[in-house]
Write a protein that holds these residues in place. Structure first.
Motif, PDB file in Angstrom:
ATOM      1  N   LEU A 187       0.825  -1.196   0.000  1.00 21.29           N
ATOM      2  CA  LEU A 187       0.000   0.000   0.000  1.00 21.29           C
ATOM      3  C   LEU A 187       0.873   1.267   0.000  1.00 21.29           C
ATOM      4  CD1 LEU A 187      -3.088   0.265   2.260  1.00 21.29           C
ATOM      5  CD2 LEU A 187      -1.556   2.191   2.068  1.00 21.29           C
ATOM      6  N   LEU A 188       1.971   1.183   0.748  1.00 19.41           N
ATOM      7  CA  LEU A 188       2.855   2.352   0.840  1.00 19.41           C
ATOM      8  C   LEU A 188       3.676   2.549  -0.430  1.00 19.41           C
ATOM      9  CD1 LEU A 188       4.084   2.062   4.514  1.00 19.41           C
ATOM     10  CD2 LEU A 188       2.223   3.412   3.589  1.00 19.41           C
ATOM     11  N   MET A 189       3.784   1.450  -1.227  1.00 17.26           N
ATOM     12  CA  MET A 189       4.542   1.577  -2.463  1.00 17.26           C
ATOM     13  C   MET A 189       3.829   2.473  -3.456  1.00 17.26           C
ATOM     14  SD  MET A 189       5.707  -2.324  -2.577  1.00 17.26           S
ATOM     15  CE  MET A 189       5.870  -2.482  -4.349  1.00 17.26           C
ATOM     16  N   GLN A 190       2.505   2.562  -3.277  1.00 21.93           N
ATOM     17  CA  GLN A 190       1.761   3.517  -4.108  1.00 21.93           C
ATOM     18  C   GLN A 190       1.988   4.877  -3.466  1.00 21.93           C
ATOM     19  OE1 GLN A 190      -2.076   1.898  -3.427  1.00 21.93           O
ATOM     20  NE2 GLN A 190      -1.546  -0.057  -4.348  1.00 21.93           N
ATOM     21  N   ASP A 191       3.189   5.352  -3.658  1.00 23.53           N
ATOM     22  CA  ASP A 191       3.644   6.545  -2.956  1.00 23.53           C
ATOM     23  C   ASP A 191       3.075   7.783  -3.634  1.00 23.53           C
ATOM     24  OD1 ASP A 191       4.955   8.570  -1.720  1.00 23.53           O
ATOM     25  OD2 ASP A 191       6.970   7.834  -2.148  1.00 23.53           O
ATOM     26  N   THR A 192       1.809   8.011  -3.406  1.00 24.18           N
ATOM     27  CA  THR A 192       1.168   9.140  -4.064  1.00 24.18           C
ATOM     28  C   THR A 192       0.771  10.174  -3.021  1.00 24.18           C
ATOM     29  OG1 THR A 192      -0.998   8.163  -3.792  1.00 24.18           O
ATOM     30  CG2 THR A 192       0.181   7.614  -5.810  1.00 24.18           C
ATOM     31  N   ASP A 193       0.410  11.357  -3.524  1.00 26.21           N
ATOM     32  CA  ASP A 193      -0.048  12.416  -2.625  1.00 26.21           C
ATOM     33  C   ASP A 193      -1.274  11.949  -1.849  1.00 26.21           C
ATOM     34  OD1 ASP A 193       1.944  14.014  -3.481  1.00 26.21           O
ATOM     35  OD2 ASP A 193       0.692  15.223  -4.829  1.00 26.21           O
ATOM     36  N   SER A 194      -2.113  11.151  -2.520  1.00 30.40           N
ATOM     37  CA  SER A 194      -3.343  10.734  -1.842  1.00 30.40           C
ATOM     38  C   SER A 194      -3.045   9.729  -0.723  1.00 30.40           C
ATOM     39  CB  SER A 194      -4.365  10.209  -2.857  1.00 30.40           C
ATOM     40  OG  SER A 194      -4.483   8.822  -2.807  1.00 30.40           O
ATOM     41  N   THR A 195      -2.026   8.865  -0.901  1.00 30.37           N
ATOM     42  CA  THR A 195      -1.620   7.948   0.176  1.00 30.37           C
ATOM     43  C   THR A 195      -1.146   8.747   1.384  1.00 30.37           C
ATOM     44  OG1 THR A 195      -0.907   6.320  -1.463  1.00 30.37           O
ATOM     45  CG2 THR A 195      -0.106   6.009   0.788  1.00 30.37           C
ATOM     46  N   ILE A 196      -0.268   9.713   1.129  1.00 33.04           N
ATOM     47  CA  ILE A 196       0.265  10.528   2.223  1.00 33.04           C
ATOM     48  C   ILE A 196      -0.851  11.314   2.918  1.00 33.04           C
ATOM     49  CG2 ILE A 196       1.795  12.476   2.779  1.00 33.04           C
ATOM     50  CD1 ILE A 196       3.702  11.464   0.662  1.00 33.04           C
ATOM     51  N   ASP A 197      -1.771  11.814   2.108  1.00 32.02           N
ATOM     52  CA  ASP A 197      -2.898  12.574   2.644  1.00 32.02           C
ATOM     53  C   ASP A 197      -3.769  11.697   3.552  1.00 32.02           C
ATOM     54  OD1 ASP A 197      -4.822  14.897   2.622  1.00 32.02           O
ATOM     55  OD2 ASP A 197      -6.096  13.342   1.736  1.00 32.02           O
ATOM     56  N   THR A 198      -4.092  10.480   3.084  1.00 28.23           N
ATOM     57  CA  THR A 198      -4.936   9.578   3.880  1.00 28.23           C
ATOM     58  C   THR A 198      -4.241   9.173   5.178  1.00 28.23           C
ATOM     59  OG1 THR A 198      -5.929   8.736   1.850  1.00 28.23           O
ATOM     60  CG2 THR A 198      -6.266   7.429   3.838  1.00 28.23           C
ATOM     61  N   LEU A 199      -2.947   8.840   5.082  1.00 30.91           N
ATOM     62  CA  LEU A 199      -2.208   8.461   6.294  1.00 30.91           C
ATOM     63  C   LEU A 199      -2.203   9.608   7.304  1.00 30.91           C
ATOM     64  CD1 LEU A 199       0.816   6.565   4.701  1.00 30.91           C
ATOM     65  CD2 LEU A 199      -1.038   5.553   6.033  1.00 30.91           C
ATOM     66  N   GLY A 200      -2.002  10.799   6.813  1.00 30.74           N
ATOM     67  CA  GLY A 200      -1.978  11.980   7.680  1.00 30.74           C
ATOM     68  C   GLY A 200      -3.321  12.195   8.363  1.00 30.74           C
ATOM     69  N   ARG A 201      -4.402  11.992   7.603  1.00 25.63           N
ATOM     70  CA  ARG A 201      -5.730  12.195   8.183  1.00 25.63           C
ATOM     71  C   ARG A 201      -6.057  11.100   9.202  1.00 25.63           C
ATOM     72  NH1 ARG A 201     -10.311  12.664   4.709  1.00 25.63           N
ATOM     73  NH2 ARG A 201      -9.314  11.335   3.184  1.00 25.63           N
ATOM     74  N   LEU A 202      -5.561   9.878   8.943  1.00 29.16           N
ATOM     75  CA  LEU A 202      -5.767   8.805   9.930  1.00 29.16           C
ATOM     76  C   LEU A 202      -5.013   9.124  11.215  1.00 29.16           C
ATOM     77  CD1 LEU A 202      -5.549   5.592   7.694  1.00 29.16           C
ATOM     78  CD2 LEU A 202      -7.577   6.497   8.870  1.00 29.16           C
ATOM     79  N   LYS A 203      -3.760   9.549  11.076  1.00 33.10           N
ATOM     80  CA  LYS A 203      -2.955   9.906  12.254  1.00 33.10           C
ATOM     81  C   LYS A 203      -3.622  11.031  13.047  1.00 33.10           C
ATOM     82  CE  LYS A 203       0.655   9.278  13.668  1.00 33.10           C
ATOM     83  NZ  LYS A 203       1.057   8.482  14.831  1.00 33.10           N
TER      84      LYS A 203
END
Ligand code: C2E
Ligand code: MG
Ligand code: MG
Ligand code: MG
Length: 284
Positions: free
Chosen positions: A157-173
Protein backbone atom coordinates in the motif's frame (compact mmCIF):
# COMPACT_ATOMS: atom_id res chain seq x y z
CA UNK A 1 -7.32 -32.89 -34.94
CA UNK A 2 -10.61 -31.41 -33.82
CA UNK A 3 -9.09 -30.72 -30.42
CA UNK A 4 -6.15 -28.82 -31.92
CA UNK A 5 -8.41 -26.73 -34.15
CA UNK A 6 -10.70 -25.95 -31.24
CA UNK A 7 -7.87 -24.59 -29.20
CA UNK A 8 -6.96 -22.05 -31.89
CA UNK A 9 -10.47 -20.78 -32.26
CA UNK A 10 -12.12 -18.29 -29.96
CA UNK A 11 -14.72 -20.30 -28.15
CA UNK A 12 -17.99 -18.49 -27.58
CA UNK A 13 -18.99 -20.95 -24.96
CA UNK A 14 -16.35 -22.55 -22.80
CA UNK A 15 -18.01 -24.83 -20.24
CA UNK A 16 -14.98 -24.72 -17.93
CA UNK A 17 -14.83 -20.96 -17.92
CA UNK A 18 -18.58 -20.75 -17.46
CA UNK A 19 -18.29 -23.03 -14.44
CA UNK A 20 -15.56 -20.79 -12.98
CA UNK A 21 -17.68 -17.69 -13.41
CA UNK A 22 -20.69 -19.37 -11.87
CA UNK A 23 -18.62 -20.58 -8.94
CA UNK A 24 -17.20 -17.13 -8.30
CA UNK A 25 -20.68 -15.59 -8.47
CA UNK A 26 -21.94 -18.18 -6.01
CA UNK A 27 -18.98 -17.62 -3.67
CA UNK A 28 -19.55 -13.91 -3.79
CA UNK A 29 -23.26 -14.28 -3.07
CA UNK A 30 -22.45 -16.62 -0.20
CA UNK A 31 -19.98 -14.12 1.26
CA UNK A 32 -22.56 -11.33 1.01
CA UNK A 33 -25.09 -13.58 2.70
CA UNK A 34 -22.62 -14.36 5.45
CA UNK A 35 -22.09 -10.67 6.16
CA UNK A 36 -25.83 -10.00 6.20
CA UNK A 37 -26.42 -13.10 8.32
CA UNK A 38 -23.73 -12.20 10.85
CA UNK A 39 -21.69 -15.33 10.25
CA UNK A 40 -18.38 -13.55 10.70
CA UNK A 41 -16.63 -13.51 14.06
CA UNK A 42 -13.57 -11.66 15.27
CA UNK A 43 -10.88 -13.54 17.14
CA UNK A 44 -8.08 -11.86 19.03
CA UNK A 45 -4.43 -12.86 19.29
CA UNK A 46 -2.36 -11.53 22.20
CA UNK A 47 0.64 -9.31 21.50
CA UNK A 48 3.14 -9.42 24.37
CA UNK A 49 6.06 -7.51 25.81
CA UNK A 50 8.92 -9.90 25.01
CA UNK A 51 11.00 -9.61 28.20
CA UNK A 52 8.01 -10.27 30.49
CA UNK A 53 5.51 -11.95 28.10
CA UNK A 54 2.87 -9.59 29.52
CA UNK A 55 -0.11 -8.71 27.35
CA UNK A 56 0.26 -5.30 25.69
CA UNK A 57 -2.41 -5.68 23.04
CA UNK A 58 -4.30 -7.94 20.68
CA UNK A 59 -4.69 -8.27 16.94
CA UNK A 60 -8.24 -8.60 15.62
CA UNK A 61 -8.45 -11.43 13.05
CA UNK A 62 -11.67 -12.20 11.23
CA UNK A 63 -13.09 -15.71 10.81
CA UNK A 64 -16.14 -17.08 9.06
CA UNK A 65 -18.33 -19.27 11.23
CA UNK A 66 -19.84 -21.25 8.37
CA UNK A 67 -23.06 -23.11 9.24
CA UNK A 68 -21.86 -26.31 7.51
CA UNK A 69 -18.15 -26.00 7.02
CA UNK A 70 -17.23 -24.74 10.49
CA UNK A 71 -14.71 -22.03 11.26
CA UNK A 72 -12.99 -20.76 8.10
CA UNK A 73 -9.76 -18.73 8.18
CA UNK A 74 -9.36 -15.39 6.41
CA UNK A 75 -6.87 -16.62 3.82
CA UNK A 76 -9.71 -18.50 2.10
CA UNK A 77 -12.15 -15.57 1.83
CA UNK A 78 -10.22 -12.27 2.16
CA UNK A 79 -8.90 -12.47 -1.44
CA UNK A 80 -12.46 -12.82 -2.78
CA UNK A 81 -13.69 -10.10 -0.43
CA UNK A 82 -10.91 -7.90 -1.84
CA UNK A 83 -11.62 -8.61 -5.49
CA UNK A 84 -15.37 -8.12 -5.11
CA UNK A 85 -15.06 -5.01 -2.96
CA UNK A 86 -16.91 -6.73 -0.12
CA UNK A 87 -13.84 -6.08 2.03
CA UNK A 88 -15.06 -2.49 2.47
CA UNK A 89 -18.23 -3.35 4.45
CA UNK A 90 -16.55 -6.41 6.02
CA UNK A 91 -13.53 -4.41 7.17
CA UNK A 92 -15.78 -1.69 8.53
CA UNK A 93 -17.68 -4.35 10.49
CA UNK A 94 -14.44 -5.82 11.91
CA UNK A 95 -13.27 -2.39 13.07
CA UNK A 96 -16.58 -1.59 14.71
CA UNK A 97 -16.66 -5.00 16.37
CA UNK A 98 -13.10 -4.58 17.67
CA UNK A 99 -13.83 -1.08 19.01
CA UNK A 100 -17.02 -2.22 20.74
CA UNK A 101 -15.10 -5.10 22.28
CA UNK A 102 -12.33 -2.80 23.49
CA UNK A 103 -14.88 -0.44 25.03
CA UNK A 104 -16.51 -3.39 26.83
CA UNK A 105 -13.16 -4.66 28.12
CA UNK A 106 -12.22 -1.18 29.34
CA UNK A 107 -15.52 -0.86 31.21
CA UNK A 108 -14.95 -4.19 32.94
CA UNK A 109 -11.19 -4.51 33.40
CA UNK A 110 -8.90 -1.63 34.42
CA UNK A 111 -6.01 -3.51 32.77
CA UNK A 112 -7.69 -3.11 29.38
CA UNK A 113 -7.17 0.66 29.44
CA UNK A 114 -3.49 0.02 28.87
CA UNK A 115 -3.80 -2.29 25.89
CA UNK A 116 -4.12 -1.66 22.18
CA UNK A 117 -6.20 -3.36 19.55
CA UNK A 118 -4.69 -3.87 16.12
CA UNK A 119 -6.99 -4.02 13.11
CA UNK A 120 -5.91 -4.98 9.57
CA UNK A 121 -6.70 -2.60 6.76
CA UNK A 122 -6.54 -3.87 3.19
CA UNK A 123 -5.37 -1.83 0.21
CA UNK A 124 -8.88 -1.84 -1.21
CA UNK A 125 -10.30 -0.33 2.00
CA UNK A 126 -7.56 2.26 1.95
CA UNK A 127 -8.59 3.41 -1.53
CA UNK A 128 -12.22 3.68 -0.46
CA UNK A 129 -13.32 7.33 -0.48
CA UNK A 130 -15.10 7.54 2.86
CA UNK A 131 -12.56 5.54 4.89
CA UNK A 132 -11.31 8.25 7.23
CA UNK A 133 -14.80 9.60 7.98
CA UNK A 134 -16.07 6.08 8.65
CA UNK A 135 -13.25 5.33 11.06
CA UNK A 136 -13.81 8.68 12.81
CA UNK A 137 -17.49 7.75 13.14
CA UNK A 138 -16.72 4.33 14.62
CA UNK A 139 -14.23 5.80 17.12
CA UNK A 140 -16.71 8.45 18.22
CA UNK A 141 -19.64 6.04 18.29
CA UNK A 142 -17.90 3.47 20.47
CA UNK A 143 -16.08 6.03 22.62
CA UNK A 144 -12.74 4.22 22.55
CA UNK A 145 -9.52 6.10 23.09
CA UNK A 146 -8.11 6.39 19.53
CA UNK A 147 -4.60 5.94 20.92
CA UNK A 148 -5.57 2.36 21.78
CA UNK A 149 -6.26 1.55 18.13
CA UNK A 150 -3.51 0.45 15.76
CA UNK A 151 -4.27 0.16 12.06
CA UNK A 152 -2.10 -2.39 10.26
CA UNK A 153 -1.34 -1.56 6.67
CA UNK A 154 0.87 -3.38 4.19
CA UNK A 155 4.04 -2.32 2.46
CA UNK A 156 2.42 -2.73 -0.94
CA UNK A 157 0.00 0.00 0.00
CA UNK A 158 2.86 2.35 0.84
CA UNK A 159 4.54 1.58 -2.46
CA UNK A 160 1.76 3.52 -4.11
CA UNK A 161 3.64 6.55 -2.96
CA UNK A 162 1.17 9.14 -4.06
CA UNK A 163 -0.05 12.42 -2.62
CA UNK A 164 -3.34 10.73 -1.84
CA UNK A 165 -1.62 7.95 0.18
CA UNK A 166 0.26 10.53 2.22
CA UNK A 167 -2.90 12.57 2.64
CA UNK A 168 -4.94 9.58 3.88
CA UNK A 169 -2.21 8.46 6.29
CA UNK A 170 -1.98 11.98 7.68
CA UNK A 171 -5.73 12.20 8.18
CA UNK A 172 -5.77 8.80 9.93
CA UNK A 173 -2.96 9.91 12.25
CA UNK A 174 -4.89 13.09 12.98
CA UNK A 175 -7.68 10.90 14.41
CA UNK A 176 -5.19 9.80 17.08
CA UNK A 177 -4.78 6.19 15.94
CA UNK A 178 -1.39 4.55 15.45
CA UNK A 179 -0.16 2.98 12.24
CA UNK A 180 1.78 -0.26 11.87
CA UNK A 181 3.37 -1.76 8.77
CA UNK A 182 2.32 -5.40 8.63
CA UNK A 183 4.48 -8.21 7.22
CA UNK A 184 7.41 -5.81 7.07
CA UNK A 185 10.25 -6.97 4.85
CA UNK A 186 8.17 -8.93 2.36
CA UNK A 187 7.46 -6.10 -0.08
CA UNK A 188 9.82 -4.50 -2.54
CA UNK A 189 9.60 -1.05 -1.11
CA UNK A 190 12.31 1.51 -0.78
CA UNK A 191 13.08 2.33 2.82
CA UNK A 192 12.79 6.03 2.20
CA UNK A 193 9.02 5.90 2.61
CA UNK A 194 9.50 5.16 6.31
CA UNK A 195 10.75 8.70 6.74
CA UNK A 196 7.95 10.29 4.76
CA UNK A 197 5.02 8.30 6.10
CA UNK A 198 3.80 8.75 9.68
CA UNK A 199 4.10 5.12 10.82
CA UNK A 200 4.68 4.10 14.46
CA UNK A 201 5.26 0.36 14.44
CA UNK A 202 7.00 -2.25 12.26
CA UNK A 203 5.74 -5.82 12.36
CA UNK A 204 8.55 -8.19 11.38
CA UNK A 205 7.09 -10.79 9.05
CA UNK A 206 6.73 -14.34 10.27
CA UNK A 207 8.91 -15.62 7.41
CA UNK A 208 11.99 -14.05 9.07
CA UNK A 209 11.06 -15.29 12.53
CA UNK A 210 10.57 -18.81 11.16
CA UNK A 211 14.20 -19.28 10.25
CA UNK A 212 15.75 -16.99 12.83
CA UNK A 213 17.67 -19.81 14.54
CA UNK A 214 18.14 -22.09 11.55
CA UNK A 215 18.34 -20.23 8.25
CA UNK A 216 21.51 -18.32 7.44
CA UNK A 217 20.79 -14.62 7.23
CA UNK A 218 17.32 -14.57 8.81
CA UNK A 219 18.59 -13.38 12.19
CA UNK A 220 20.64 -10.71 10.41
CA UNK A 221 17.56 -9.50 8.55
CA UNK A 222 15.43 -9.48 11.70
CA UNK A 223 18.17 -7.57 13.51
CA UNK A 224 18.37 -5.04 10.66
CA UNK A 225 14.64 -4.38 11.00
CA UNK A 226 14.96 -3.91 14.76
CA UNK A 227 17.89 -1.50 14.27
CA UNK A 228 15.99 0.38 11.61
CA UNK A 229 13.03 0.66 13.95
CA UNK A 230 15.26 1.95 16.73
CA UNK A 231 16.93 4.51 14.48
CA UNK A 232 13.55 5.83 13.35
CA UNK A 233 12.01 5.53 16.83
CA UNK A 234 9.47 2.95 15.74
CA UNK A 235 8.32 0.03 17.88
CA UNK A 236 9.02 -3.45 16.55
CA UNK A 237 6.69 -6.43 16.87
CA UNK A 238 7.80 -9.90 15.74
CA UNK A 239 5.09 -12.10 14.22
CA UNK A 240 4.76 -15.86 14.39
CA UNK A 241 6.93 -16.72 17.39
CA UNK A 242 6.50 -20.47 17.91
CA UNK A 243 9.53 -21.57 19.94
CA UNK A 244 11.30 -20.47 23.11
CA UNK A 245 14.52 -20.22 21.05
CA UNK A 246 12.93 -17.71 18.67
CA UNK A 247 11.62 -15.77 21.66
CA UNK A 248 15.05 -15.59 23.24
CA UNK A 249 16.87 -14.74 20.00
CA UNK A 250 14.44 -11.89 19.29
CA UNK A 251 15.06 -10.49 22.77
CA UNK A 252 18.81 -10.65 22.17
CA UNK A 253 18.27 -8.69 18.97
CA UNK A 254 16.41 -6.02 20.95
CA UNK A 255 12.93 -6.62 19.59
CA UNK A 256 10.38 -5.16 22.01
CA UNK A 257 7.14 -6.99 21.31
CA UNK A 258 5.92 -10.22 19.76
CA UNK A 259 3.00 -12.44 18.99
CA UNK A 260 2.80 -16.11 18.10
CA UNK A 261 1.53 -19.54 19.02
CA UNK A 262 4.18 -19.80 21.77
CA UNK A 263 2.26 -17.17 23.74
CA UNK A 264 -1.28 -17.70 22.45
CA UNK A 265 -3.24 -18.57 19.34
CA UNK A 266 -6.00 -16.25 18.16
CA UNK A 267 -9.07 -16.93 20.30
CA UNK A 268 -12.54 -15.69 21.14
CA UNK A 269 -12.92 -12.45 23.12
CA UNK A 270 -13.71 -14.45 26.28
CA UNK A 271 -10.18 -15.90 26.25
CA UNK A 272 -8.71 -12.40 26.29
CA UNK A 273 -11.04 -11.51 29.16
CA UNK A 274 -9.47 -14.23 31.32
CA UNK A 275 -6.06 -12.63 30.76
CA UNK A 276 -7.46 -9.17 31.55
CA UNK A 277 -8.84 -10.29 34.89
CA UNK A 278 -5.19 -10.59 35.84
CA UNK A 279 -5.60 -14.14 37.06
CA UNK A 280 -4.30 -15.96 33.99
CA UNK A 281 -0.95 -17.66 34.41
CA UNK A 282 1.93 -16.14 32.45
CA UNK A 283 2.93 -18.39 29.55
CA UNK A 284 6.46 -19.68 29.91
P1 C2E B 1 -1.65 -11.01 9.43
O1 C2E B 1 -2.30 -9.70 9.60
O2 C2E B 1 -0.19 -11.01 9.15
O3 C2E B 1 -2.01 -11.82 10.75
C1 C2E B 1 -1.17 -12.74 11.37
C2 C2E B 1 -1.50 -14.15 10.93
O4 C2E B 1 -0.48 -15.04 11.44
C3 C2E B 1 -2.82 -14.69 11.49
O5 C2E B 1 -3.37 -15.61 10.55
C4 C2E B 1 -2.35 -15.45 12.74
O6 C2E B 1 -3.28 -16.44 13.16
C5 C2E B 1 -1.08 -16.05 12.20
N1 C2E B 1 -0.15 -16.42 13.27
C6 C2E B 1 0.07 -15.79 14.45
N2 C2E B 1 1.01 -16.39 15.18
C7 C2E B 1 1.42 -17.47 14.46
C8 C2E B 1 2.39 -18.51 14.69
O7 C2E B 1 3.07 -18.57 15.70
N3 C2E B 1 2.51 -19.43 13.70
C9 C2E B 1 1.79 -19.40 12.55
N4 C2E B 1 1.99 -20.36 11.66
N5 C2E B 1 0.86 -18.42 12.30
C10 C2E B 1 0.70 -17.48 13.24
P2 C2E B 1 -4.89 -15.55 10.11
O8 C2E B 1 -5.78 -15.21 11.27
O9 C2E B 1 -5.17 -16.80 9.33
O10 C2E B 1 -4.95 -14.31 9.13
C11 C2E B 1 -4.27 -14.32 7.91
C12 C2E B 1 -4.27 -12.97 7.26
O11 C2E B 1 -5.60 -12.59 6.88
C13 C2E B 1 -3.80 -11.85 8.17
O12 C2E B 1 -2.38 -11.84 8.24
C14 C2E B 1 -4.35 -10.64 7.44
O13 C2E B 1 -3.54 -10.29 6.36
C15 C2E B 1 -5.67 -11.18 6.91
N6 C2E B 1 -6.76 -10.74 7.79
C16 C2E B 1 -7.24 -11.30 8.92
N7 C2E B 1 -8.26 -10.58 9.43
C17 C2E B 1 -8.42 -9.51 8.60
C18 C2E B 1 -9.33 -8.38 8.58
O14 C2E B 1 -10.18 -8.18 9.45
N8 C2E B 1 -9.18 -7.50 7.54
C19 C2E B 1 -8.25 -7.67 6.56
N9 C2E B 1 -8.17 -6.77 5.57
N10 C2E B 1 -7.39 -8.70 6.55
C20 C2E B 1 -7.48 -9.62 7.56
MG1 MG C 1 -1.91 -8.11 10.67
MG1 MG D 1 1.10 -9.71 9.84
MG1 MG E 1 1.88 -12.01 8.18
Amino acid sequence: AAKGAGRDRYALFDPAMYADIMREAEDRAELEGALAGQEFVVHYQPIVDLPTSRLIGVEALVRWQHPERGLIGPNTFIPLAESTGLIVPLGRWVLRQACEQLAAWCAEFPLARGIRVNVNLSARQFQHEGLVEEIAGILAGTGVNPHQIVLEITESLLMQDTDSTIDTLGRLKALGVRLAIDDFGTGYSSLSYLKRFPVDILKIDRSFVDGIDTVDGDATLAEAVVQLGRALQLQTVAEGIETAEQWSTLQDLGCEFGQGYLFARPGAAAEIATILTGTAADPD
